[in-house]
Scaffold this active site. Sequence first.
Site, PDB file in Angstrom:
ATOM      1  N   ASP A 135       0.821  -1.228   0.000  1.00  0.00           N
ATOM      2  CA  ASP A 135       0.000   0.000   0.000  1.00  0.00           C
ATOM      3  C   ASP A 135       0.849   1.269   0.000  1.00  0.00           C
ATOM      4  O   ASP A 135       0.496   2.252  -0.633  1.00  0.00           O
ATOM      5  CB  ASP A 135      -0.900   0.028   1.252  1.00  0.00           C
ATOM      6  CG  ASP A 135      -1.924  -1.093   1.236  1.00  0.00           C
ATOM      7  OD1 ASP A 135      -2.132  -1.671   0.155  1.00  0.00           O
ATOM      8  OD2 ASP A 135      -2.473  -1.390   2.299  1.00  0.00           O
TER       9      ASP A 135
HETATM   10  P1  NAP Z   1       0.862  -4.011   3.051  1.00  0.00           P
HETATM   11  O1  NAP Z   1       0.236  -3.051   2.114  1.00  0.00           O
HETATM   12  O2  NAP Z   1      -0.001  -4.596   4.104  1.00  0.00           O
HETATM   13  O3  NAP Z   1       1.506  -5.171   2.155  1.00  0.00           O
HETATM   14  C1  NAP Z   1       2.309  -6.136   2.692  1.00  0.00           C
HETATM   15  C2  NAP Z   1       2.756  -7.067   1.596  1.00  0.00           C
HETATM   16  O4  NAP Z   1       3.732  -7.925   2.143  1.00  0.00           O
HETATM   17  C3  NAP Z   1       1.647  -7.934   1.040  1.00  0.00           C
HETATM   18  O5  NAP Z   1       1.250  -7.508  -0.245  1.00  0.00           O
HETATM   19  C4  NAP Z   1       2.249  -9.367   1.034  1.00  0.00           C
HETATM   20  O6  NAP Z   1       2.205  -9.890  -0.317  1.00  0.00           O
HETATM   21  C5  NAP Z   1       3.697  -9.156   1.460  1.00  0.00           C
HETATM   22  N1  NAP Z   1       4.181 -10.182   2.383  1.00  0.00           N
HETATM   23  C6  NAP Z   1       3.557 -10.747   3.424  1.00  0.00           C
HETATM   24  N2  NAP Z   1       4.326 -11.656   4.016  1.00  0.00           N
HETATM   25  C7  NAP Z   1       5.492 -11.664   3.340  1.00  0.00           C
HETATM   26  C8  NAP Z   1       6.701 -12.404   3.478  1.00  0.00           C
HETATM   27  N3  NAP Z   1       6.865 -13.333   4.444  1.00  0.00           N
HETATM   28  N4  NAP Z   1       7.714 -12.152   2.616  1.00  0.00           N
HETATM   29  C9  NAP Z   1       7.547 -11.239   1.628  1.00  0.00           C
HETATM   30  N5  NAP Z   1       6.438 -10.520   1.452  1.00  0.00           N
HETATM   31  C10 NAP Z   1       5.419 -10.734   2.299  1.00  0.00           C
HETATM   32  O7  NAP Z   1       2.117  -3.370   3.779  1.00  0.00           O
HETATM   33  P2  NAP Z   1       2.651  -1.870   3.810  1.00  0.00           P
HETATM   34  O8  NAP Z   1       2.997  -1.417   2.426  1.00  0.00           O
HETATM   35  O9  NAP Z   1       3.689  -1.846   4.877  1.00  0.00           O
HETATM   36  O10 NAP Z   1       1.421  -0.987   4.235  1.00  0.00           O
HETATM   37  C11 NAP Z   1       0.921  -0.993   5.532  1.00  0.00           C
HETATM   38  C12 NAP Z   1      -0.583  -1.007   5.488  1.00  0.00           C
HETATM   39  O11 NAP Z   1      -1.046  -1.346   6.786  1.00  0.00           O
HETATM   40  C13 NAP Z   1      -1.174   0.332   5.141  1.00  0.00           C
HETATM   41  O12 NAP Z   1      -2.371   0.156   4.416  1.00  0.00           O
HETATM   42  C14 NAP Z   1      -1.462   0.931   6.520  1.00  0.00           C
HETATM   43  O13 NAP Z   1      -2.469   1.919   6.506  1.00  0.00           O
HETATM   44  C15 NAP Z   1      -1.884  -0.303   7.283  1.00  0.00           C
HETATM   45  N6  NAP Z   1      -1.695  -0.256   8.724  1.00  0.00           N
HETATM   46  C16 NAP Z   1      -0.667   0.444   9.263  1.00  0.00           C
HETATM   47  C17 NAP Z   1      -0.503   0.490  10.615  1.00  0.00           C
HETATM   48  C18 NAP Z   1       0.628   1.322  11.194  1.00  0.00           C
HETATM   49  O14 NAP Z   1       0.445   1.936  12.224  1.00  0.00           O
HETATM   50  N7  NAP Z   1       1.788   1.307  10.569  1.00  0.00           N
HETATM   51  C19 NAP Z   1      -1.354  -0.234  11.468  1.00  0.00           C
HETATM   52  C20 NAP Z   1      -2.382  -1.022  10.900  1.00  0.00           C
HETATM   53  C21 NAP Z   1      -2.534  -0.999   9.511  1.00  0.00           C
HETATM   54  P3  NAP Z   1       2.253 -11.489  -0.535  1.00  0.00           P
HETATM   55  O15 NAP Z   1       1.089 -12.043   0.211  1.00  0.00           O
HETATM   56  O16 NAP Z   1       2.145 -11.636  -2.026  1.00  0.00           O
HETATM   57  O17 NAP Z   1       3.561 -11.942  -0.015  1.00  0.00           O
END
Ligand code: NAP
Length: 429
Positions: free
Chosen positions: A356
């Site tokens: 994201d």
């Molecule tokens: P993300 O959008 O959640 O994407 C994570 C990606 O990691 C997934 O597409 C997944 O694809 C991949 N993944 C998962 N396990 C993996 C592994 N073992 N090895 C390699 N890849 C792996 O992550 P982000 O870009 O960090 O974004 C964070 C999101 O979480 C935002 O939408 C944010 O708003 C939200 N959020 C943030 C917080 C905060 O405070 N930081 C709290 C709650 C929610 P695959 O399945 O294809 O591997």
Amino acid sequence: MAEFGMLMAIIGTLMHFEIVSYTWIIVGLLLGSTLGAAMGVWVPMTAMPQRTALSHAFGAFAAALVGIAEYYSYTHGFKPLADLDHVKMAALGFEIMLGSLTTTGSLIAFGKLQGILPGQPLVYRGQNIFNMALLTVTVGLFVYLIFVPTAIIPFYVMLGLAFVFGVLLVMPIGSADMPVVMSLLNSYAGLAAAATGFVLGNNVLIIAGTLDGFSGFILSILMCRAMNRSIWNVLFGAFGSAATAAGGEGTQGEMREVGLEDIAVQLAYANKVVFVPGYGLATAQAQHAVRELASVLENRGVTVKYGIHPVAGRMPGHMNVLLAEANVPYSQLYELEQINPEFPTTDVAVVIGANDVVNPDARDNPNSPIAGMPILEVDHSKSVVVLKRGQGKGFSGLENPLFFKPVTGMLYGDAKETLTKLVGAVQHA
Ligand code: NAP
């Protein structure tokens, strides 16, 4: 420091002159310590948001129970009723109202984050009006109680309504807005604790609760800014329902898979490499592996930087904590505003389990549910490599056009395994 503070608080409490029996205190101490230690040992880093939600629920429930016990003591002759004046009742009511709604709100947040409840927002027609009406009645009873503190029935009705309101407050919120809700609930739990301090005449509780309450509130505002959302919108907008909408333009076509050896050569002969970690780095526990790869690259004269998005991962500062654990120098961590101008001069941007926070739709597609959220603009680099296991979506459930761009190569596999293999391959490149 927090542990030391808690220890002092417990010792202070045990020496309190009002204690008549230690039995229940010891039972509580044993039960709480057992639960806390078990959670500390067994809950994985990646489940931190759920764990935090549970902590908020426990903290807020404690505040609510203290409030109820105080009220009971006054109205059932354990304490002089005359002492329950308007000011005390205002603090008590505030504590119980906030404590109760935070308890159930946090439990719902826990359920959603843990996947026990559906993560999607639960919405129905007239929801906002119904919720506002419920809040108005609850606050109305609270105000009434300030003037008539002995009105026992309105007191318990207010208590019940506050519990219900907590459920209804969090049910319509889902998906990407959850982090903001969590920090708002944290803020409420803090304010409830501050009110408990007023009720008990405990200055430390007032100071600590206020600190917690306001820092949580400021954090909520900062997180909203990082996601280009207004708090009002988070609370009343049901963001996650839109998140099931289709991805933007550029999500058609094929993703280009690249070989590990090719990437190793690209990295080994680059001038500048920027790592962009996300949630996948945390699940894979790949922080040490990325640090190792960075060291190998630096030894070859490559400049290495890390681009950190404020909401990458699942909790504020998640990436900073992980990278600090692996001894990545703080000077190599760059915030969004600092690193974005550097991407056009970056040879390879390595996206490690982030999705994201690097989704160009947020910038390019005004119809995207995450439109306007600031992103790390890795697609401006000369080359992008995305390390993820497969076609999995991110937290928001959206398709990511970055993966379909000609500049992007996909390297599939668990982030830790891939990075470890890359270390070896770069050494031999
Ligand atoms: P993300 O959008 O959640 O994407 C994570 C990606 O990691 C997934 O597409 C997944 O694809 C991949 N993944 C998962 N396990 C993996 C592994 N073992 N090895 C390699 N890849 C792996 O992550 P982000 O870009 O960090 O974004 C964070 C999101 O979480 C935002 O939408 C944010 O708003 C939200 N959020 C943030 C917080 C905060 O405070 N930081 C709290 C709650 C929610 P695959 O399945 O294809 O591997």
